[in-house]
Design an enzyme around this catalytic site. Sequence first.
Site, short mmCIF file in Angstrom:
data_model
loop_
_atom_site.label_atom_id
_atom_site.label_comp_id
_atom_site.label_asym_id
_atom_site.label_seq_id
_atom_site.Cartn_x
_atom_site.Cartn_y
_atom_site.Cartn_z
N GLY A 354 0.80 -1.23 0.00
CA GLY A 354 0.00 0.00 0.00
C GLY A 354 0.82 1.27 0.00
O GLY A 354 0.61 2.17 -0.81
N GLY A 377 0.10 -7.51 1.28
CA GLY A 377 0.25 -8.75 2.07
C GLY A 377 0.33 -9.97 1.17
O GLY A 377 1.15 -10.86 1.39
#
Length: 396
Positions: A354, A377
């Site tokens: 992100g 992730g």
Amino acid sequence: MKNISDISLKGKKVLIRVDFNVPLDKHFNINDDSRIIAALPTIKKVIADGGKAIIMSHLGRPKNSYEEKFSLKHTTKHLSNLLETEVGFSVDCIGEKTLSDISKMKNGDVLVLENLRFYSQEKAGDKEFAKQLAKLGDVYVNDAFGTAHRAHASTSIIANYFPNNKYFGLLLCNEINSLETALKNPKRPFTAIIGGAKITGKIDVIVSLFDKVDNLIIGGGMAYTFAKAMGGNIGNSLVEDDKVALAKNLITAAKAKGVQLLLPSDSVNAKEFNNNAIIQHSKIITIPDGFMGLDIGSDSITHFSKVILNSKTIIWNGPMGVFEMDNFSNGTKQIGEAICKATTNGAFSLVGGGDSVAAVKQFGFTEKLSYLSTGGGAMLEYLEGKKLPGVTAIQN
Ligand code: AMP
């Protein structure tokens, strides 16, 4: 990979799991539509084939029941503009009302379902909930890379109900192919750049990258724990005291594996965690008391950039400093610039996470990189060599 480009979806009810987890402002306007844009090729393919695109996603972190601010109805108008076609909305994601909405769809129609996470069963990976979702479609497509590392009802369990009709979406396919380009027979030198706040959460990826890369560059907040492990004075910098011994072991392990582990040699420091704080530069191991390191220094930038420019495969996850504040964004910006240059010179570059993606956009690098991943992730877990439940569910 078994993906939707191999089949015709004409007349089929195509249940597509996308990642429309977009940031909204207080008026429910979309601040960043990248995730919606990323899902468009798959949705367009269904429309072009004359299928019925039934879109399911989560949005935000609702507490297991309806919350206006997390309703997916906020995404339909924008999706409609992007597709240049009307997009319908179902106020639920399972049950009679949704089944009825779907029964009214014509070929080429698009319907967005309400937030899956208004049901606690979604994250719990509940079989009954997955079965209810499965009743909505003839074909299941997973195009949500951002949640592919989760064994949720809509990302993984649901695939059991489509033994012969489950496919990867075009985005998920591209994501996996890009990771495979980096991991399988990468052009060398292969350099990984890992940054961000903490070592915690990135230990496993660092260790597994030792078996793959030639160079591993560490930056961001986690670098100060390494500096402490080398016996340095790091002032008030972010430090994970319980990870100092581990950082020492990682330095030794890199040597044993023949990996060049590059740590910042200098640091840009401030008295406070504030863009207007008094700034000072120092070696990373001699940060004065009362100062904290918030960015990598110019010597580190020069050294890291040289290694990056000489690389043929580059992966980047995590900023080099507090890039959100102008005075501490230079390290992240310069490292990003070096990656762009290397890419122009023929290297393959893959950026995910992100904050790294936010930095790439902030500095206008998007078009200059080989691939910008929609998953942080999921990307890390794939790099660690873990099987992603959302991927294996389609493969098995
Ligand atoms: P992560 O989520 O672990 O990738 O961390 C990203 C965050 O790390 C960003 O918000 C950065 O501002 C922050 N960060 C990077 N470098 C530092 C640093 N030296 N000190 C504190 N925070 C940092």
